[in-house]
Enzyme design. Structure first.
Site, PDB file in Angstrom:
ATOM      1  N   SER A  86       0.794  -1.228   0.000  1.00 25.31           N
ATOM      2  CA  SER A  86       0.000   0.000   0.000  1.00 25.31           C
ATOM      3  C   SER A  86       0.826   1.278   0.000  1.00 25.31           C
ATOM      4  O   SER A  86       0.388   2.293  -0.514  1.00 25.31           O
ATOM      5  CB  SER A  86      -0.939   0.002   1.204  1.00 25.31           C
ATOM      6  OG  SER A  86      -0.211  -0.155   2.403  1.00 25.31           O
TER       7      SER A  86
ATOM      8  N   HIS B 197      -5.003  -3.140  -3.106  1.00 26.05           N
ATOM      9  CA  HIS B 197      -4.575  -2.174  -4.132  1.00 26.05           C
ATOM     10  C   HIS B 197      -4.364  -2.788  -5.517  1.00 26.05           C
ATOM     11  O   HIS B 197      -4.079  -2.064  -6.466  1.00 26.05           O
ATOM     12  CB  HIS B 197      -3.306  -1.451  -3.666  1.00 26.05           C
ATOM     13  CG  HIS B 197      -3.547  -0.672  -2.413  1.00 26.05           C
ATOM     14  ND1 HIS B 197      -4.091   0.599  -2.431  1.00 26.05           N
ATOM     15  CD2 HIS B 197      -3.382  -0.998  -1.112  1.00 26.05           C
ATOM     16  CE1 HIS B 197      -4.232   1.014  -1.178  1.00 26.05           C
ATOM     17  NE2 HIS B 197      -3.806   0.064  -0.367  1.00 26.05           N
TER      18      HIS B 197
ATOM     19  N   LYS C 102     -11.405   1.041  -2.596  1.00 25.99           N
ATOM     20  CA  LYS C 102     -10.339   1.695  -3.365  1.00 25.99           C
ATOM     21  C   LYS C 102     -10.749   1.719  -4.849  1.00 25.99           C
ATOM     22  O   LYS C 102     -11.589   2.539  -5.202  1.00 25.99           O
ATOM     23  CB  LYS C 102      -9.016   1.019  -3.060  1.00 25.99           C
ATOM     24  CG  LYS C 102      -8.820   0.985  -1.517  1.00 25.99           C
ATOM     25  CD  LYS C 102      -7.468   0.797  -1.050  1.00 25.99           C
ATOM     26  CE  LYS C 102      -7.378   0.541   0.445  1.00 25.99           C
ATOM     27  NZ  LYS C 102      -7.878   1.594   1.316  1.00 25.99           N
TER      28      LYS C 102
END
Ligand code: PLP
Length: 390
Positions: free
Chosen positions: A180, A208, A239
Protein backbone atom coordinates in the site's frame (compact mmCIF):
# COMPACT_ATOMS: atom_id res chain seq x y z
CA UNK A 1 -3.10 17.84 37.15
CA UNK A 2 -5.99 15.55 36.35
CA UNK A 3 -6.32 12.02 35.10
CA UNK A 4 -6.61 13.16 31.46
CA UNK A 5 -3.54 15.41 31.30
CA UNK A 6 -1.51 12.63 29.71
CA UNK A 7 -3.60 12.97 26.54
CA UNK A 8 -2.39 16.49 25.81
CA UNK A 9 1.13 15.47 26.74
CA UNK A 10 1.09 12.64 24.20
CA UNK A 11 -0.19 14.98 21.49
CA UNK A 12 2.57 17.46 22.33
CA UNK A 13 5.15 14.67 22.04
CA UNK A 14 3.80 13.70 18.63
CA UNK A 15 3.95 17.34 17.53
CA UNK A 16 7.52 17.64 18.77
CA UNK A 17 8.49 14.64 16.60
CA UNK A 18 6.63 16.03 13.55
CA UNK A 19 4.30 13.08 13.75
CA UNK A 20 1.04 14.79 14.71
CA UNK A 21 -1.61 14.26 12.06
CA UNK A 22 -4.45 16.64 11.22
CA UNK A 23 -7.65 16.04 9.34
CA UNK A 24 -8.09 17.95 6.12
CA UNK A 25 -11.57 18.87 4.96
CA UNK A 26 -12.70 17.85 1.51
CA UNK A 27 -15.34 20.08 -0.02
CA UNK A 28 -15.83 18.23 -3.29
CA UNK A 29 -16.26 14.65 -4.52
CA UNK A 30 -13.06 12.55 -4.50
CA UNK A 31 -12.34 13.21 -8.17
CA UNK A 32 -9.26 13.97 -10.27
CA UNK A 33 -9.41 17.52 -8.94
CA UNK A 34 -10.67 18.37 -5.47
CA UNK A 35 -11.29 21.29 -3.16
CA UNK A 36 -9.43 20.59 0.05
CA UNK A 37 -8.96 23.04 2.91
CA UNK A 38 -10.39 25.69 0.58
CA UNK A 39 -7.89 25.07 -2.23
CA UNK A 40 -8.78 23.72 -5.68
CA UNK A 41 -6.02 21.24 -6.53
CA UNK A 42 -5.08 18.19 -8.60
CA UNK A 43 -5.77 15.10 -6.51
CA UNK A 44 -2.67 12.91 -6.32
CA UNK A 45 -3.77 11.33 -3.06
CA UNK A 46 -6.81 9.18 -3.78
CA UNK A 47 -7.46 5.43 -3.80
CA UNK A 48 -10.45 6.00 -6.08
CA UNK A 49 -8.13 4.73 -8.81
CA UNK A 50 -10.71 4.21 -11.53
CA UNK A 51 -12.99 7.09 -10.58
CA UNK A 52 -15.86 4.72 -9.83
CA UNK A 53 -17.05 6.49 -6.67
CA UNK A 54 -18.46 9.23 -8.88
CA UNK A 55 -19.43 7.06 -11.84
CA UNK A 56 -22.92 7.97 -13.06
CA UNK A 57 -24.34 4.43 -13.12
CA UNK A 58 -22.84 3.55 -9.74
CA UNK A 59 -24.35 6.65 -8.13
CA UNK A 60 -27.74 5.98 -9.75
CA UNK A 61 -27.69 2.42 -8.36
CA UNK A 62 -26.76 3.62 -4.87
CA UNK A 63 -29.49 6.27 -4.98
CA UNK A 64 -32.26 3.96 -6.11
CA UNK A 65 -31.34 1.21 -3.61
CA UNK A 66 -31.25 3.84 -0.85
CA UNK A 67 -34.63 5.26 -1.88
CA UNK A 68 -36.23 1.82 -1.72
CA UNK A 69 -34.33 0.15 1.13
CA UNK A 70 -33.34 3.08 3.35
CA UNK A 71 -30.02 4.36 4.61
CA UNK A 72 -29.00 1.64 7.05
CA UNK A 73 -29.01 -2.14 7.40
CA UNK A 74 -30.42 -1.90 10.95
CA UNK A 75 -28.85 -5.12 12.17
CA UNK A 76 -25.92 -7.48 11.81
CA UNK A 77 -26.01 -9.72 8.76
CA UNK A 78 -26.81 -12.72 10.93
CA UNK A 79 -29.75 -10.91 12.53
CA UNK A 80 -31.75 -8.60 10.26
CA UNK A 81 -29.14 -6.74 8.19
CA UNK A 82 -28.52 -9.11 5.29
CA UNK A 83 -30.15 -7.12 2.47
CA UNK A 84 -30.70 -9.13 -0.71
CA UNK A 85 -28.09 -7.01 -2.54
CA UNK A 86 -25.34 -8.96 -0.76
CA UNK A 87 -26.11 -12.12 -2.69
CA UNK A 88 -25.47 -10.55 -6.09
CA UNK A 89 -22.31 -8.83 -4.83
CA UNK A 90 -20.84 -11.97 -3.30
CA UNK A 91 -21.67 -14.06 -6.36
CA UNK A 92 -20.00 -11.43 -8.52
CA UNK A 93 -16.89 -11.34 -6.29
CA UNK A 94 -16.53 -15.13 -6.28
CA UNK A 95 -16.83 -15.21 -10.06
CA UNK A 96 -14.21 -12.48 -10.53
CA UNK A 97 -11.82 -14.23 -8.14
CA UNK A 98 -12.53 -17.72 -9.50
CA UNK A 99 -13.44 -19.10 -6.07
CA UNK A 100 -16.41 -21.12 -4.82
CA UNK A 101 -17.64 -18.38 -2.58
CA UNK A 102 -17.09 -14.89 -1.15
CA UNK A 103 -18.13 -12.97 1.94
CA UNK A 104 -18.45 -9.20 2.40
CA UNK A 105 -17.49 -7.40 5.60
CA UNK A 106 -17.99 -3.77 6.61
CA UNK A 107 -14.45 -2.68 5.63
CA UNK A 108 -11.10 -4.04 4.55
CA UNK A 109 -9.74 -3.35 8.02
CA UNK A 110 -12.61 -5.27 9.61
CA UNK A 111 -11.95 -8.13 7.20
CA UNK A 112 -8.32 -8.59 8.16
CA UNK A 113 -8.83 -8.26 11.90
CA UNK A 114 -11.71 -10.75 11.66
CA UNK A 115 -10.40 -13.45 9.35
CA UNK A 116 -6.81 -13.80 10.53
CA UNK A 117 -7.87 -14.87 14.05
CA UNK A 118 -10.12 -17.51 12.46
CA UNK A 119 -7.33 -18.83 10.25
CA UNK A 120 -4.70 -18.96 13.00
CA UNK A 121 -4.68 -19.07 16.79
CA UNK A 122 -2.60 -20.23 19.71
CA UNK A 123 -0.19 -22.95 18.62
CA UNK A 124 -0.12 -21.68 15.03
CA UNK A 125 2.48 -19.62 13.18
CA UNK A 126 1.81 -16.59 10.98
CA UNK A 127 4.54 -15.48 8.58
CA UNK A 128 3.99 -11.87 7.65
CA UNK A 129 5.84 -9.60 5.19
CA UNK A 130 7.66 -6.72 6.94
CA UNK A 131 5.67 -4.12 5.00
CA UNK A 132 2.21 -5.60 5.40
CA UNK A 133 -0.69 -3.25 6.10
CA UNK A 134 -1.62 -2.30 9.68
CA UNK A 135 -4.88 -4.26 9.48
CA UNK A 136 -2.88 -7.45 8.91
CA UNK A 137 -0.59 -6.61 11.80
CA UNK A 138 -3.61 -6.02 14.04
CA UNK A 139 -5.26 -9.23 12.82
CA UNK A 140 -2.11 -11.14 13.73
CA UNK A 141 -2.09 -9.57 17.21
CA UNK A 142 -5.72 -10.48 17.81
CA UNK A 143 -5.14 -14.07 16.68
CA UNK A 144 -2.74 -14.89 19.54
CA UNK A 145 -0.74 -16.98 17.07
CA UNK A 146 3.06 -16.72 17.03
CA UNK A 147 4.15 -14.22 14.40
CA UNK A 148 7.39 -14.16 12.44
CA UNK A 149 8.08 -11.22 10.16
CA UNK A 150 9.99 -12.02 6.98
CA UNK A 151 12.03 -9.39 5.17
CA UNK A 152 10.05 -7.52 2.55
CA UNK A 153 9.37 -9.83 -0.43
CA UNK A 154 12.30 -12.03 0.62
CA UNK A 155 11.20 -15.56 -0.29
CA UNK A 156 14.49 -17.11 0.90
CA UNK A 157 13.90 -15.63 4.35
CA UNK A 158 10.32 -16.94 4.29
CA UNK A 159 11.62 -20.40 3.41
CA UNK A 160 14.21 -20.28 6.18
CA UNK A 161 11.53 -19.42 8.77
CA UNK A 162 9.19 -22.11 7.48
CA UNK A 163 11.92 -24.72 7.62
CA UNK A 164 12.06 -24.19 11.41
CA UNK A 165 8.30 -24.26 11.90
CA UNK A 166 7.41 -27.94 12.12
CA UNK A 167 6.33 -27.68 15.77
CA UNK A 168 3.39 -25.46 14.91
CA UNK A 169 -0.09 -26.84 14.28
CA UNK A 170 -0.88 -24.67 11.22
CA UNK A 171 1.16 -22.17 9.23
CA UNK A 172 -0.30 -19.09 7.54
CA UNK A 173 1.65 -16.88 5.15
CA UNK A 174 0.13 -13.44 4.71
CA UNK A 175 1.15 -10.72 2.29
CA UNK A 176 -0.17 -7.64 0.57
CA UNK A 177 -0.54 -8.29 -3.19
CA UNK A 178 0.37 -4.70 -4.04
CA UNK A 179 2.05 -2.99 -1.09
CA UNK A 180 0.00 0.00 0.00
CA UNK A 181 2.80 2.46 0.68
CA UNK A 182 5.41 1.13 -1.77
CA UNK A 183 3.37 0.13 -4.81
CA UNK A 184 5.46 -2.96 -5.54
CA UNK A 185 3.99 -6.38 -6.23
CA UNK A 186 4.64 -9.39 -3.98
CA UNK A 187 6.45 -12.30 -5.70
CA UNK A 188 3.32 -14.41 -5.44
CA UNK A 189 4.42 -17.23 -7.73
CA UNK A 190 7.43 -17.95 -5.54
CA UNK A 191 5.47 -17.46 -2.33
CA UNK A 192 2.76 -19.82 -3.57
CA UNK A 193 5.36 -22.47 -4.42
CA UNK A 194 6.92 -22.18 -0.97
CA UNK A 195 3.47 -22.31 0.69
CA UNK A 196 2.61 -25.45 -1.26
CA UNK A 197 5.92 -27.15 -0.50
CA UNK A 198 5.56 -26.49 3.23
CA UNK A 199 1.81 -27.14 3.38
CA UNK A 200 1.19 -23.59 4.60
CA UNK A 201 -1.98 -21.56 3.96
CA UNK A 202 -1.58 -18.38 1.90
CA UNK A 203 -3.64 -15.22 2.43
CA UNK A 204 -3.21 -12.36 -0.05
CA UNK A 205 -4.50 -8.86 0.74
CA UNK A 206 -5.43 -7.44 -2.65
CA UNK A 207 -6.63 -4.02 -1.51
CA UNK A 208 -4.57 -2.17 -4.13
CA UNK A 209 -4.38 -4.74 -6.94
CA UNK A 210 -8.11 -5.35 -7.23
CA UNK A 211 -9.58 -3.43 -10.16
CA UNK A 212 -6.11 -2.55 -11.39
CA UNK A 213 -4.16 -5.72 -12.20
CA UNK A 214 -5.15 -8.95 -13.93
CA UNK A 215 -7.79 -9.61 -16.54
CA UNK A 216 -10.94 -7.59 -15.88
CA UNK A 217 -9.18 -6.09 -12.86
CA UNK A 218 -9.45 -9.41 -11.03
CA UNK A 219 -6.31 -8.62 -9.07
CA UNK A 220 -2.75 -9.51 -8.18
CA UNK A 221 -3.26 -13.26 -7.84
CA UNK A 222 -4.61 -13.43 -11.41
CA UNK A 223 -1.89 -11.04 -12.59
CA UNK A 224 0.68 -13.53 -11.25
CA UNK A 225 -1.00 -16.44 -13.09
CA UNK A 226 -2.41 -18.01 -9.92
CA UNK A 227 -6.16 -17.60 -10.36
CA UNK A 228 -7.97 -20.77 -9.29
CA UNK A 229 -5.11 -21.94 -7.06
CA UNK A 230 -5.57 -22.71 -3.42
CA UNK A 231 -5.11 -19.16 -2.14
CA UNK A 232 -7.35 -17.16 0.18
CA UNK A 233 -7.85 -13.64 -1.12
CA UNK A 234 -9.18 -10.67 0.76
CA UNK A 235 -9.58 -7.13 -0.49
CA UNK A 236 -11.57 -4.00 -0.18
CA UNK A 237 -14.41 -2.31 -2.01
CA UNK A 238 -13.14 1.09 -0.89
CA UNK A 239 -10.34 1.70 -3.37
CA UNK A 240 -10.62 0.91 -7.12
CA UNK A 241 -14.24 -0.18 -6.53
CA UNK A 242 -14.91 3.29 -5.14
CA UNK A 243 -17.24 2.43 -2.25
CA UNK A 244 -16.96 0.79 1.15
CA UNK A 245 -16.61 -2.76 2.43
CA UNK A 246 -14.14 -5.63 2.50
CA UNK A 247 -14.35 -9.18 1.21
CA UNK A 248 -12.84 -12.63 1.40
CA UNK A 249 -12.90 -15.04 -1.51
CA UNK A 250 -12.25 -18.73 -0.98
CA UNK A 251 -13.86 -22.13 -0.56
CA UNK A 252 -17.47 -22.63 0.49
CA UNK A 253 -16.26 -24.24 3.72
CA UNK A 254 -14.07 -21.26 4.55
CA UNK A 255 -16.94 -18.83 4.08
CA UNK A 256 -19.21 -20.98 6.23
CA UNK A 257 -16.64 -21.03 9.01
CA UNK A 258 -16.11 -17.26 8.80
CA UNK A 259 -19.85 -16.61 9.05
CA UNK A 260 -19.77 -18.57 12.28
CA UNK A 261 -16.46 -17.47 13.77
CA UNK A 262 -15.32 -14.08 12.40
CA UNK A 263 -16.16 -11.67 15.20
CA UNK A 264 -15.91 -8.56 12.99
CA UNK A 265 -18.56 -10.13 10.78
CA UNK A 266 -20.87 -11.39 13.52
CA UNK A 267 -20.85 -8.45 15.92
CA UNK A 268 -21.36 -5.49 13.63
CA UNK A 269 -24.15 -3.99 11.54
CA UNK A 270 -24.38 -4.86 7.86
CA UNK A 271 -23.48 -2.26 5.24
CA UNK A 272 -26.22 0.10 4.02
CA UNK A 273 -28.11 -1.47 1.06
CA UNK A 274 -27.13 1.42 -1.23
CA UNK A 275 -23.44 0.74 -0.51
CA UNK A 276 -23.78 -2.97 -1.29
CA UNK A 277 -25.76 -2.36 -4.49
CA UNK A 278 -23.27 0.32 -5.60
CA UNK A 279 -20.31 -2.03 -5.10
CA UNK A 280 -21.99 -4.68 -7.25
CA UNK A 281 -22.62 -2.14 -10.02
CA UNK A 282 -19.07 -0.77 -9.72
CA UNK A 283 -17.69 -4.31 -10.16
CA UNK A 284 -19.67 -4.65 -13.37
CA UNK A 285 -18.30 -1.35 -14.67
CA UNK A 286 -14.81 -2.31 -13.52
CA UNK A 287 -14.83 -5.64 -15.37
CA UNK A 288 -15.80 -4.05 -18.65
CA UNK A 289 -13.49 -1.04 -18.40
CA UNK A 290 -10.08 -2.18 -19.59
CA UNK A 291 -9.64 1.35 -21.00
CA UNK A 292 -9.72 2.76 -17.42
CA UNK A 293 -7.05 0.30 -16.25
CA UNK A 294 -4.88 1.03 -19.26
CA UNK A 295 -5.15 4.77 -18.72
CA UNK A 296 -4.38 4.40 -15.00
CA UNK A 297 -1.17 2.48 -15.63
CA UNK A 298 -0.15 4.82 -18.46
CA UNK A 299 -0.58 7.80 -16.14
CA UNK A 300 1.51 6.00 -13.53
CA UNK A 301 4.30 5.49 -16.05
CA UNK A 302 4.17 9.13 -17.20
CA UNK A 303 4.27 10.52 -13.66
CA UNK A 304 6.94 8.04 -12.51
CA UNK A 305 9.25 9.00 -15.38
CA UNK A 306 8.59 12.73 -15.04
CA UNK A 307 9.19 12.83 -11.27
CA UNK A 308 12.41 10.85 -11.69
CA UNK A 309 13.55 13.23 -14.43
CA UNK A 310 12.83 16.24 -12.22
CA UNK A 311 15.14 14.68 -9.62
CA UNK A 312 12.82 13.07 -7.06
CA UNK A 313 13.77 9.71 -5.54
CA UNK A 314 11.07 7.13 -6.15
CA UNK A 315 10.87 3.57 -4.91
CA UNK A 316 10.66 1.08 -7.78
CA UNK A 317 6.88 0.58 -7.80
CA UNK A 318 5.15 -1.21 -10.67
CA UNK A 319 1.69 0.22 -10.08
CA UNK A 320 -0.39 3.37 -9.62
CA UNK A 321 1.17 3.97 -6.18
CA UNK A 322 4.30 6.08 -6.55
CA UNK A 323 6.32 6.57 -3.33
CA UNK A 324 8.49 9.71 -3.38
CA UNK A 325 11.04 9.20 -0.62
CA UNK A 326 11.95 12.25 1.48
CA UNK A 327 13.38 10.79 4.69
CA UNK A 328 12.45 12.66 7.84
CA UNK A 329 8.82 13.43 8.76
CA UNK A 330 9.30 17.21 8.84
CA UNK A 331 10.75 17.20 5.34
CA UNK A 332 7.82 15.16 4.01
CA UNK A 333 5.21 17.48 5.52
CA UNK A 334 7.04 20.59 4.28
CA UNK A 335 7.18 19.27 0.73
CA UNK A 336 3.51 18.22 0.86
CA UNK A 337 2.55 21.73 2.05
CA UNK A 338 4.64 23.34 -0.69
CA UNK A 339 2.91 21.14 -3.26
CA UNK A 340 -0.48 22.15 -1.92
CA UNK A 341 0.52 25.78 -2.38
CA UNK A 342 1.26 24.77 -6.00
CA UNK A 343 -2.23 23.25 -6.41
CA UNK A 344 -1.23 19.60 -5.97
CA UNK A 345 -2.46 17.35 -3.20
CA UNK A 346 0.02 14.52 -2.46
CA UNK A 347 -0.19 13.34 1.16
CA UNK A 348 2.88 13.02 3.38
CA UNK A 349 3.17 9.56 4.93
CA UNK A 350 5.15 9.27 8.14
CA UNK A 351 5.89 6.56 10.74
CA UNK A 352 4.24 4.40 11.94
CA UNK A 353 2.60 4.01 8.50
CA UNK A 354 6.09 3.60 6.99
CA UNK A 355 9.47 2.70 8.56
CA UNK A 356 11.48 5.47 10.27
CA UNK A 357 13.70 7.40 7.87
CA UNK A 358 11.43 6.66 4.88
CA UNK A 359 8.79 9.37 5.24
CA UNK A 360 7.40 10.03 1.81
CA UNK A 361 4.76 11.41 -0.42
CA UNK A 362 2.35 8.72 -1.47
CA UNK A 363 1.52 9.87 -4.97
CA UNK A 364 -1.37 8.03 -6.59
CA UNK A 365 -2.77 8.63 -10.03
CA UNK A 366 -6.33 8.07 -11.20
CA UNK A 367 -7.66 6.87 -14.55
CA UNK A 368 -9.79 10.01 -14.61
CA UNK A 369 -6.88 12.45 -14.48
CA UNK A 370 -6.78 14.47 -17.66
CA UNK A 371 -3.52 15.18 -19.47
CA UNK A 372 -3.90 18.79 -18.31
CA UNK A 373 -4.22 17.67 -14.66
CA UNK A 374 -1.02 15.69 -14.99
CA UNK A 375 0.88 18.51 -16.70
CA UNK A 376 -0.30 20.98 -14.07
CA UNK A 377 0.69 18.69 -11.22
CA UNK A 378 4.12 18.00 -12.72
CA UNK A 379 4.72 21.75 -13.06
CA UNK A 380 3.95 22.00 -9.34
CA UNK A 381 6.40 19.21 -8.54
CA UNK A 382 9.11 20.85 -10.67
CA UNK A 383 8.55 24.20 -8.97
CA UNK A 384 8.73 22.68 -5.47
CA UNK A 385 11.85 20.71 -6.40
CA UNK A 386 13.69 23.79 -7.63
CA UNK A 387 12.78 25.81 -4.51
CA UNK A 388 13.05 23.18 -1.79
CA UNK A 389 15.12 20.24 -2.89
CA UNK A 390 17.83 21.39 -5.25
C1 PLP B 1 -3.33 -3.32 2.08
C2 PLP B 1 -4.58 -2.82 2.76
N1 PLP B 1 -5.36 -3.70 3.38
C3 PLP B 1 -6.49 -3.32 4.00
C4 PLP B 1 -6.87 -2.00 4.03
C5 PLP B 1 -8.11 -1.60 4.76
O1 PLP B 1 -9.15 -1.37 3.85
P1 PLP B 1 -10.37 -0.40 4.20
O2 PLP B 1 -9.90 0.98 3.94
O3 PLP B 1 -11.46 -0.86 3.29
O4 PLP B 1 -10.70 -0.62 5.63
C6 PLP B 1 -6.08 -1.04 3.40
C7 PLP B 1 -6.49 0.38 3.44
O5 PLP B 1 -5.74 1.29 3.34
C8 PLP B 1 -4.91 -1.46 2.76
O6 PLP B 1 -4.10 -0.57 2.16
Amino acid sequence: MNQYDWIQKECAELEQADLLRHLRTLMSPPDNTITIDGRYVVNFGSNNYLGLSTHERVIATAASATCVFGTGASGSRLMSGNSYHYEALETNLAEIKGTESALVFSSGYATNISIIPVLAGEGDLILSDALNHASIIDGCRLSRATKEVYRHCDVEHLKELLSKSSDFRRRLIVTDGVFSMDGDIAPLQDIYEVATNFGAMLLVDDAHGFGVLGRGGSGTVAHCGLKGKNIIEMGTLSKAVGGLGGYVAGSRALIELLINRARGFIFTTGLPPGTVAAADKALKVMRSSSNLRKRLLEHAETVRNALTNIGYTLLPSQTQILPVILGEPQHATEVAEALLANDVYAPAIRPPAVPAGTSRLRVTVMATHTDTDIEHALDGFANVYSHKLQ
